[in-house]
Design an enzyme around this catalytic site. Sequence first.
Site, mmCIF file in Angstrom:
data_model
loop_
_atom_site.group_PDB
_atom_site.id
_atom_site.type_symbol
_atom_site.label_atom_id
_atom_site.label_comp_id
_atom_site.label_asym_id
_atom_site.label_seq_id
_atom_site.Cartn_x
_atom_site.Cartn_y
_atom_site.Cartn_z
ATOM 1 N N HIS A 169 0.871 -1.039 -0.016
ATOM 2 C CA HIS A 169 -0.441 -0.067 0.007
ATOM 3 C C HIS A 169 1.287 1.195 0.141
ATOM 4 O O HIS A 169 0.338 2.201 -0.633
ATOM 5 C CB HIS A 169 -1.345 0.164 1.183
ATOM 6 N N ASP A 382 -10.241 -4.871 -17.919
ATOM 7 C CA ASP A 382 -11.127 -5.645 -18.891
ATOM 8 C C ASP A 382 -9.863 -6.286 -19.523
ATOM 9 O O ASP A 382 -9.472 -5.595 -20.525
ATOM 10 C CB ASP A 382 -11.662 -4.647 -19.855
#
Length: 461
Positions: A169, A382
């Site tokens: 992170h 995608d």
Amino acid sequence: MSIIAPSPTSLAFTVRRCEPELVAPTKPTPHEFKQLSDLDDQDCFRFQIQLIQFYRCDPSMHGKDPVKIIREALAQALVFYYPYAGRLRKRPGRKLILECTGEGVIFIEADADITLEQFGDIIHPPIPCMDKLLYDVPGSGEILDCPLLLIQVTRLRCGGFIFAYRLNHTMSDAIGIAQFIGAVGEMARGECAPSIPQVWQRDLLNARNPPRVTCTHHQFDELPDTNDYPLQDMVPCSLFFGSIEVNAIREHLPSQLKKSSTFDIITACIWRCSTRALRPDLETQVRVMFAINVRGKLSPPLPTGYYGNAILAAVATTTARKLCENPLGYALELVKMAKAIVTMEYVHSYTDLVVIKDKLDLNRVQCYLPTNSTRVGFEEVDFGWGKPAYGGPANLWTGPNPKLASSYTSFSNGKGKNGIVVSILLPNVAHEIFKKELEVYTLKGHAIGGQYLSIPIKSSM
């Protein structure tokens, strides 16, 4: 109302994994040292986050291997985002620095004898069996001197696949990593370069010189843990909030608050209902804390394509008595005020305080901690197989101790029913009280009772 089927509480399946490998950029990249921002370098970001995306079988992609396509696309995307292929190093004192080594990220190829349908009609955190879907390579999870990304692509028996990954992170927030994974998707679909420019410029979120604290920051209040929140035997449950449910809650608000955002309304409602269910001492200070994207708070705004940590914690605080005894509008006004005070000056003051107070961490005592990923972009990634059936956080809480944490994710059932699924961790003894508290706001012809899903998932805790 239709009942949303919960994810299975446990799944029995076998995963066959290849040996982990390092995927490096396809072309030489600069060997250099890059400074992190003072926001990146906070203690509260020094941990790993797990994310996951589920993809259905697409007949038009028959014969194409998602593992091969994604591995090659990842290597291409790392040419543009080469800092992810580096390693974090420790500097004298507390500061970290990124060495761009070009070594790469860890990639695991896997196959599972399970179908996507077996995960249930709706997939939401906590995801069961994450240890199978994202293998924790020994020695790979440290903050320093380790790969910054761990990725596992698992083919499913139905022809779909799962893309699971773990991020240090310190490098990026959710928007930043979604931007990078989106770029991998573009490479997988044949693009030559990412559509969004990658921007480092971490100095834009550094403290001022000299730093000066001009605002009050309750995120760091030193509150004692009085154990008024009985956070034992935590069990996740899920709630669906569509337009019917949200509008039913709006009916309980004064006219000036009815047009508040869906996030604000849901957060205020769950904060109040969960506090009443937990029944802390009425004089206990209770809080709600959530991330605010500050990209547009500065002047000028951060450049499009900035992929570092550009979030800070907004917090609302009151006593349990005031929260529980006042109408819902009181909680909502506190949530809206917590967001409104995050101005440009507030962002600078927050960053300055982080630098002045060395090793400062957020205080999460007696706090409701929602994470909103509905507008981050995970659901748009995608790789050629279309948008994911689910994309977003894999877990509800990654800290060492149980917390009243939740995750907000988008949901569409393909039949025109769109909304938000809220997955929340609650003590087992509080579930029924919590459900009844929610029904106060949603039973006006639109019961949420049928949408309340109690899901004991041991493998994700």
